[in-house]
Design a protein around this motif. Structure first.
Motif, short mmCIF file in Angstrom:
data_model
loop_
_atom_site.label_atom_id
_atom_site.label_comp_id
_atom_site.label_asym_id
_atom_site.label_seq_id
_atom_site.Cartn_x
_atom_site.Cartn_y
_atom_site.Cartn_z
N ASP A 187 0.83 -1.20 0.00
CA ASP A 187 0.00 0.00 0.00
C ASP A 187 0.87 1.26 0.00
OD1 ASP A 187 -2.69 0.41 -0.31
OD2 ASP A 187 -3.09 0.87 1.78
N VAL A 188 1.93 1.24 0.81
CA VAL A 188 2.86 2.38 0.87
C VAL A 188 3.47 2.63 -0.52
CG1 VAL A 188 5.09 3.16 1.77
CG2 VAL A 188 3.42 2.16 3.33
N ALA A 189 3.91 1.54 -1.17
CA ALA A 189 4.53 1.67 -2.51
C ALA A 189 3.53 2.22 -3.52
CB ALA A 189 5.05 0.31 -2.96
N TYR A 190 2.28 1.71 -3.49
CA TYR A 190 1.25 2.17 -4.42
C TYR A 190 0.96 3.66 -4.23
CZ TYR A 190 -3.56 3.38 -5.61
OH TYR A 190 -4.67 4.04 -6.06
N LEU A 191 0.84 4.10 -2.97
CA LEU A 191 0.51 5.50 -2.69
C LEU A 191 1.64 6.44 -3.09
CD1 LEU A 191 -1.25 4.95 0.76
CD2 LEU A 191 -2.34 5.74 -1.33
N ARG A 192 2.87 6.03 -2.85
CA ARG A 192 4.01 6.88 -3.23
C ARG A 192 4.10 7.00 -4.76
NH1 ARG A 192 7.96 5.16 1.60
NH2 ARG A 192 7.60 7.00 2.88
N LYS A 193 3.79 5.91 -5.45
CA LYS A 193 3.81 5.93 -6.91
C LYS A 193 2.72 6.86 -7.45
CE LYS A 193 5.25 1.92 -8.76
NZ LYS A 193 5.17 0.57 -9.32
N ALA A 194 1.53 6.81 -6.81
CA ALA A 194 0.41 7.68 -7.21
C ALA A 194 0.78 9.15 -7.03
CB ALA A 194 -0.84 7.34 -6.40
N TRP A 195 1.44 9.49 -5.91
CA TRP A 195 1.84 10.87 -5.64
C TRP A 195 2.90 11.32 -6.64
CZ3 TRP A 195 0.70 15.38 -4.31
CH2 TRP A 195 1.64 16.33 -3.90
N ALA A 196 3.83 10.43 -7.01
CA ALA A 196 4.87 10.78 -7.99
C ALA A 196 4.22 11.14 -9.33
CB ALA A 196 5.84 9.61 -8.16
N ARG A 197 3.15 10.43 -9.70
CA ARG A 197 2.45 10.71 -10.95
C ARG A 197 1.76 12.08 -10.89
NH1 ARG A 197 -0.72 5.42 -13.13
NH2 ARG A 197 -0.96 6.75 -14.93
N ILE A 198 1.16 12.40 -9.71
CA ILE A 198 0.48 13.70 -9.55
C ILE A 198 1.51 14.83 -9.68
CG2 ILE A 198 -0.72 15.20 -7.89
CD1 ILE A 198 -2.03 12.62 -6.76
N LYS A 199 2.65 14.68 -9.00
CA LYS A 199 3.69 15.72 -9.05
C LYS A 199 4.20 15.91 -10.48
CE LYS A 199 6.81 14.70 -5.96
NZ LYS A 199 7.99 14.84 -5.06
N GLY A 200 4.42 14.80 -11.16
CA GLY A 200 4.89 14.88 -12.55
C GLY A 200 3.88 15.59 -13.45
N ALA A 201 2.60 15.26 -13.27
CA ALA A 201 1.54 15.87 -14.09
C ALA A 201 1.40 17.36 -13.79
CB ALA A 201 0.22 15.15 -13.84
N SER A 202 1.60 17.76 -12.52
CA SER A 202 1.43 19.17 -12.14
C SER A 202 2.47 20.07 -12.81
CB SER A 202 1.52 19.33 -10.62
OG SER A 202 2.84 19.09 -10.15
N VAL A 203 3.62 19.52 -13.15
CA VAL A 203 4.67 20.29 -13.83
C VAL A 203 4.43 20.28 -15.34
CG1 VAL A 203 7.16 20.38 -14.29
CG2 VAL A 203 6.33 19.70 -12.03
N ARG A 204 3.88 19.18 -15.83
CA ARG A 204 3.75 18.97 -17.28
C ARG A 204 2.47 19.59 -17.87
NH1 ARG A 204 3.56 14.01 -16.74
NH2 ARG A 204 1.47 13.53 -17.46
N LEU A 205 1.37 19.56 -17.09
CA LEU A 205 0.06 19.96 -17.63
C LEU A 205 -0.28 21.42 -17.32
CD1 LEU A 205 -1.99 16.75 -16.69
CD2 LEU A 205 -1.05 17.35 -18.91
N PRO A 206 -1.16 22.03 -18.14
CA PRO A 206 -1.54 23.44 -17.91
C PRO A 206 -2.53 23.56 -16.75
CG PRO A 206 -2.76 22.54 -19.76
CD PRO A 206 -1.82 21.46 -19.34
#
Length: 491
Positions: A187-206
């Motif tokens: 669960d810890v691994a899944y949640l950290r991966k989900a947060w990494a995707r959010i952070k990446g999208a926040s820099v990439r998307l308008p």
């Protein structure tokens, strides 16, 4: 115990059935048009700041601007204290000093839009997992307040060791108190991966982009419903099977291995007659194999279950008949709670048993059956009145509330006035109107059954009333009217 998960997908609705040893145990339904926004993370843009209301309107790409109150603006707490949005000991910083028009903010929906009101937002991000909630902006490790105090310290220490030093705060949910270290680590691994995707999208998307959506039902099957007893997960859509397989391989590889694409000619739910079981689960009466039956009544405050022997006379004596019926009922009740997703207080009225060992055996059986329930359920002993009180955590709407609505004719009462009662109400109405007004004629418009009664059994009383008020009374049948509906028209 062998468990299979069947997924019936269509563009408008997803239905998931959990089948154990050939019998339907749980049903989950999600409708595309009724999916909420709570949990979604957006890259919002501040549209207006309202100092008088200590709020700001944030554009997140929806029809109406969303609403951010000063109390929902997140602040990092010193010394690793538990996350808190408002501190009584600290003066609140005015919202106009924290946000400004045109600013781009990472926000999460905490309340769906209702009527003319927009969604309510928070700047504290939390991502829910199967057993944990991840708070990426904090470093606090906590345990749900609902878990007994005696267990909290031990669970917190365990979780701190598993989380390590990578950062981020975690809260253990109630359904994670019995989880193994491996399950928590996944669960810890899944949640950290989900947060990494959010952070990446926040820099990439308008700005105004949706960065993270809470999992849909298909994905939650892999996250929440798969367990070690699960043999297969059959999906009847090729497209959704591919999507789910990709999601599973990235986040939950063990669950993804159990996925299968169902290619049969027959609809997938016909394999175990699931649609028939759903119809039965919406009824009050549940028949037992022995000839006994249950009556299940769901009210606002609680659910009652009444056990009856019915036509069961198979045992050697009456005590054995009652015991065997109650034992079978205990198994059926546990299944009905899961299938109907009944939550809150549940009162079971078993048939009175004289022998103490019989009562203990029934309690033991119901506890054993409830142990298979993934939702937290507790059962007490027999009360002085011979009732068993139980509680089951409310996790979502019950099956009946999800699939049905109150009857427009009886308005949810479950009963309607008889045609004769309605006819006598009409008599009184005509009498009341005749004393106040002087029309040429009274016309009664009512359901066919009521009109039929006036023409037949009540014709003499109708003629007597017409004579008494000195006015003719005409009748008009209206098939669209419910039995309790009528109109008295003055012509």
């Amino acid at each position: 115990m062998q468990e299979d998960i069947l997924i019936n997908w269509s563009p408008q609705e997803t239905r998931v059935a959990i089948v154990e040893n050939g019998a339907l145990q749980e049903l989950h339904v999600e409708r595309t048009l009724e999916r909420g926004l709570v949990g979604n993370v957006y890259l919002g843009k501040v549209a207006r700041v309202l100092p008088g209301m200590q709020s700001a309107f944030i554009d997140i790409g929806l029809e109406r601007a969303a609403f951010l109150h000063v109390a929902d603006v997140w602040h990092r707490q010193p010394d690793g204290e538990p996350p808190s949005l408002v501190r009584n000991t600290q003066p609140q910083i005015p919202i106009e000093k924290q946000v400004f028009e045109g600013q781009v903010l990472l926000v999460q929906v905490i309340k769906d839009p209702i009527g003319s009101k927009g969604a309510r937002l928070s700047t504290q991000i939390s991502i829910a997992g199967r057993m944990l909630v991840f708070l990426p902006q904090d470093d606090h490790v906590g345990v749900s307040q609902k878990i007994p105090q005696s267990q909290r310290d031990e669970l917190r220490t365990r979780l701190q060791q598993l989380v390590g030093t990578e950062g981020g705060g975690f809260i253990l949910r109630t359904n994670g108190e019995d989880a193994s270290d491996q399950e928590l680590s996944e669960d810890v691994a899944y949640l950290r991966k989900a947060w990494a995707r959010i952070k990446g999208a926040s820099v990439r998307l308008p700005p105004l982009s949706l960065l993270h959506q809470d999992l849909n039902l298909l994905q939650r099957v892999l996250r929440d419903l798969v367990c070690e007893n699960t043999q297969t997960i059959k999906v009847d859509s090729q497209e959704q099977f591919e999507v789910l397989k990709a999601f599973g391989l990235e986040f939950m590889p063990a669950a993804a291995e159990k996925l299968q694409h169902y290619k049969g000619e027959r609809p997938i739910f016909d394999l175990y007659a699931i649609d028939e079981e759903i119809v039965k689960a919406l009824g009050r009466r549940v028949d037992l194999k022995s000839g006994g039956y249950l009556i299940v009544d769901q009210t606002e405050a609680l659910t009652t279950v009444d056990v009856n022997t019915g036509g069961f006379v198979g045992a050697r004596n009456f005590d054995d008949t009652i015991f065997k019926t109650n034992l079978e009922a205990a198994q059926a009740i546990a299944r009905q709670l899961r299938l109907r997703n009944l939550g809150g207080i549940i009162i079971v009225d078993f048939i009175d048993m004289v022998r103490e060992d019989h009562r203990e055996a029934v309690l033991s059986e119901i506890s054993k059956q409830l142990s298979h329930d993934r939702v937290k359920t507790m059962a007490g002993g027999f009360s002085q009145l011979g009732l068993v009180e139980m509680t089951r955590k409310r996790t979502r709407e019950s099956l009946a509330h999800m699939l049905c609505e109150p009857c427009p004719t009886c308005e949810g009462k479950g009963i309607v006035k008889t045609a004769r009662t309605v006819a006598y109400n009409i008599f009184r109405e005509i009498l009341r109107e005749a004393r106040q007004f002087n029309p040429r004629e009274f016309r009664v418009i009512a359901s066919p059954k009521v009109i039929e009664l006036f023409l037949d059994e009540e014709s003499q009383h109708l003629a007597g009333l017409s004579e008494f008020i000195g006015k003719p009374v005409s009748l008009q049948s209206e098939s669209a009217m419910g039995q309790e509906q009528y109109d008295v028209v003055l012509l």
